[in-house]
Enzyme design. Structure first.
Site, PDB file in Angstrom:
ATOM      1  N   TRP A 130       0.873  -1.434  -0.046  1.00 22.57           N
ATOM      2  CA  TRP A 130      -0.191   0.053   0.028  1.00 22.57           C
ATOM      3  C   TRP A 130       0.836   1.470  -0.049  1.00 22.57           C
ATOM      4  CZ3 TRP A 130       2.115   2.376   3.889  1.00 22.57           C
ATOM      5  CH2 TRP A 130       2.663   1.471   5.231  1.00 22.57           C
ATOM      6  N   ASN A 131       2.104   1.387   0.284  1.00 15.22           N
ATOM      7  CA  ASN A 131       3.001   2.555   0.364  1.00 15.22           C
ATOM      8  C   ASN A 131       3.186   3.299  -0.599  1.00 15.22           C
ATOM      9  OD1 ASN A 131       4.898   0.788  -0.509  1.00 15.22           O
ATOM     10  ND2 ASN A 131       6.407   1.478   0.870  1.00 15.22           N
ATOM     11  N   HIS A 155      -3.444  -6.510  -5.013  1.00 17.90           N
ATOM     12  CA  HIS A 155      -3.137  -5.174  -4.496  1.00 17.90           C
ATOM     13  C   HIS A 155      -3.252  -5.388  -2.846  1.00 17.90           C
ATOM     14  CE1 HIS A 155      -1.376  -1.300  -4.346  1.00 17.90           C
ATOM     15  NE2 HIS A 155      -1.655  -0.885  -5.565  1.00 17.90           N
ATOM     16  N   GLY A 206       6.937  -6.301  -0.463  1.00 24.76           N
ATOM     17  CA  GLY A 206       6.158  -6.244   1.093  1.00 24.76           C
ATOM     18  C   GLY A 206       6.957  -6.698   2.168  1.00 24.76           C
ATOM     19  N   SER A 207       6.465  -7.420   2.905  1.00 25.58           N
ATOM     20  CA  SER A 207       7.150  -7.655   4.129  1.00 25.58           C
ATOM     21  C   SER A 207       7.821  -8.825   4.146  1.00 25.58           C
ATOM     22  CB  SER A 207       6.107  -7.992   5.479  1.00 25.58           C
ATOM     23  OG  SER A 207       5.439  -8.647   5.188  1.00 25.58           O
ATOM     24  N   GLU A 228      10.800  -7.976  -3.479  1.00 26.68           N
ATOM     25  CA  GLU A 228      11.375  -6.598  -2.927  1.00 26.68           C
ATOM     26  C   GLU A 228      10.721  -6.567  -1.361  1.00 26.68           C
ATOM     27  OE1 GLU A 228      13.289  -4.663  -4.662  1.00 26.68           O
ATOM     28  OE2 GLU A 228      12.755  -5.286  -6.850  1.00 26.68           O
ATOM     29  N   LEU A 229      11.574  -6.663  -0.466  1.00 32.29           N
ATOM     30  CA  LEU A 229      11.051  -6.749   0.779  1.00 32.29           C
ATOM     31  C   LEU A 229      11.438  -5.460   1.614  1.00 32.29           C
ATOM     32  CD1 LEU A 229      11.596 -10.532   1.271  1.00 32.29           C
ATOM     33  CD2 LEU A 229       9.581  -9.325   0.411  1.00 32.29           C
ATOM     34  N   CYS A 262      10.255   1.792   1.840  1.00 34.77           N
ATOM     35  CA  CYS A 262      11.251   0.455   2.061  1.00 34.77           C
ATOM     36  C   CYS A 262      12.597   1.281   2.117  1.00 34.77           C
ATOM     37  CB  CYS A 262      11.195  -0.339   0.944  1.00 34.77           C
ATOM     38  SG  CYS A 262      11.073   0.107  -0.761  1.00 34.77           S
ATOM     39  N   GLU A 359      12.900  -3.226  11.463  1.00 34.30           N
ATOM     40  CA  GLU A 359      12.616  -1.915  10.438  1.00 34.30           C
ATOM     41  C   GLU A 359      11.779  -1.268  11.080  1.00 34.30           C
ATOM     42  OE1 GLU A 359      10.222  -2.936   6.913  1.00 34.30           O
ATOM     43  OE2 GLU A 359      10.924  -1.285   5.778  1.00 34.30           O
TER      44      GLU A 359
END
Ligand code: NAP
Length: 460
Positions: A130-131, A155, A206-207, A228-229, A262, A359
């Site tokens: 969502w960011n 999404h 995401g995470s 892509e974390l 991120c 994080e």
């Protein structure tokens, strides 16, 4: 997770959507597979025409789309407009340059002739956060569609109106049905679809938890994945840096998107000769930001994306403080409705505290003083994450030397880590693998096929 818009400015539910049934997902996959059969055969030029139209529509609806972003995840409205512009630029960039990236590459073997062709592999599933609700999707969808693949996009559940709006842009641009499909499926259920043989590759931003779950499912079906974390980027300031400039960039690097990037600057590592000066100026700039409605252009500090996000961040700060960290600024939730958190600076952080290895996804800066450059590099690398990082110095060669020692996918000199359409984006360690954007990104989900031509007389 329910698929719904909750305005984080006041935590009110705005709109709720139904999760798709298994039958509806099955039909969507079938449509996508059918569309792939024709899409893979059409020219790059025809693909580019559709993508350029999507980008133009995005720009023409910039205000309306930006307001959706701000409504659903609380981004300051000016930044939401910036995200729409960047997303349209990304789509145009791959429409314009995709054919060049994917052109046949001539090889020079010892005998005969050979070359590499790039062919699409089929239906891809993208799981997005969502960011940056438009940018994340643009950097997954545009290169892959240009390459001849078709995409299903799951999404984040808290940005459903953005998800629908992106699908509508493709429809309005004249994309064939099934080229871009929004899947209303919750994160907990999406991995189950990866075993479907019609899905050929998966990409998740995401995470780490979601990434591990999706990659495990992809691995079980022997499917390619790109992850892509999260990240915990170091922001190193050396004694020869322009401190005022470094402070300016530090504020932007930490506060952009209310700290929910991120690649935000999360760990400020400053050599002792300039640490006090940097901290004093940094704190002054972060003090007294105007808190308010992110739709209001004059607001400087908006809410986090959700109440849960604010609760979790405040908890990480509190647990770090219990363990001995010192609060130099902020440290608490802001006493008003909505997902607000004070701008915070923590010092005296030690291994074992949440702020050291976890994080911090919000406006909380971890500040470290180190003796020298060598200690700065050592601390920067003492992280499970390996996404980005930056180093500030007035000596370009020194900057390059430090950059070469940082174990991350991206290092910026005299700038916080950032993104642009023509530069690769991605990490190492638990920040994931593979790349998005640039020629590296567009090649992730294509078959790099060798074609070899020999004379009958060539040796074996
Ligand atoms: P998240 O919870 O992992 O959500 C991201 C996406 O994954 C959502 O669509 C979510 O769906 C889905 N998901 C959740 N659990 C899943 C599972 N078990 N299997 C498959 N999919 C699942 O991440 P977030 O907290 O929203 O996003 C912030 C994180 O993303 C941060 O760590 C940030 O650093 C990282 N991020 C990385 C990059 C990068 O390029 N490296 C860029 C942006 C953000 P639901 O919404 O339905 O749960």
């Amino acid at each position: 997770m329910a698929i719904q818009t909750i305005n984080p400015f006041n935590n009110q539910v705005v709109k709720t959507f139904q999760e798709m049934s298994e039958e509806a997902v099955d039909s969507a996959i079938a449509r996508a597979e059918k569309t792939f059969e024709s899409w893979k055969r059409i020219s790059y030029q025809e693909r580019a025409t559709i993508l350029h139209k999507v980008a133009a529509l995005m720009r023409s609806k910039s205000t309306q789309l930006a307001e959706l972003i701000t409504l659903e995840m609380g981004k300051l409205i000016a930044q939401s407009k910036g995200e729409i512009a960047l997303s349209a630029d990304i789509i145009d960039y791959y429409a314009t340059n995709g054919a060049t990236f994917l052109a046949n590459k001539q090889l020079d073997p010892q005998y005969g002739e050979a070359y590499i062709t790039s062919s699409p592999i089929g239906v891809l599933l993208g799981v997005e956060p969502w960011n940056f609700p438009f940018y994340q999707v643009a950097r997954f969808a545009a290169p892959n569609i240009m390459a001849g693949n078709v995409v299903l996009v799951k999404h984040a559940s808290n940005v459903p109106q953005c998800a629908v709006a992106i699908e509508e842009l493709f429809t309005e641009a004249g994309a064939p049905e099934g080229l871009y499909t929004n899947l209303f499926v919750s994160g907990n259920n999406v991995s189950a679809y990866i075993a479907d043989p019609r899905i050929k590759g998966v990409s998740l931003t995401g995470s780490e938890k979601a990434g591990a779950s999706l990659a495990a499912a992809a691995g079980r079906s022997l499917k390619k994945s790109v992850l892509e974390l999260g990240g915990s980027d170091a922001f190193i300031v050396l004694e020869d840096a322009d401190i005022d400039q470094a402070v300016e960039w530090g504020v932007i690097g930490r506060m952009n998107n209310t700290g929910q990037c991120c690649v935000a600057a999360k760990r400020f590592i400053v050599v002792e000769a300039v640490a006090e000066e940097f901290l004093t100026k940094f704190k002054a700039k972060l003090t007294g930001l105007k808190v308010g409605d992110p739709m209001d252009e004059s607001t400087e500090l908006g809410p986090l994306s959700s109440e849960n996000a604010a609760v979790q961040l405040a908890d990480q700060v509190q647990r770090s403080v219990y363990a001995g960290a010192r609060v130099v600024l902020g440290g608490k939730r802001i006493d008003r409705p909505g997902a607000f958190m004070e701008t915070t600076i923590l010092t005296d952080i030690k291994p074992g505290m949440p702020a050291y290895y976890e994080e911090l996804f919000g406006p909380v800066a971890s500040f470290y003083t180190v003796k020298d450059e060598q200690e700065a590099v050592k601390l920067a690398n003492d992280s499970p994450f390996g996404l980005g990082g930056s180093v500030f110095t007035s000596d370009k060669n020194r900057g390059k030397n430090v950059a070469s020692q940082i174990d991350t996918g991206m290092v910026f000199i005299n700038h916080p880590t950032w993104t642009q359409p023509d530069l690769p984006f991605g990490g190492t360690k638990i920040s994931g693998y593979g790349r998005e954007l640039s020629s590296l990104g567009i090649e992730e989900f294509v078959n790099k096929k060798l074609i070899r031509f020999s004379e009958y007389t060539d040796p074996f």
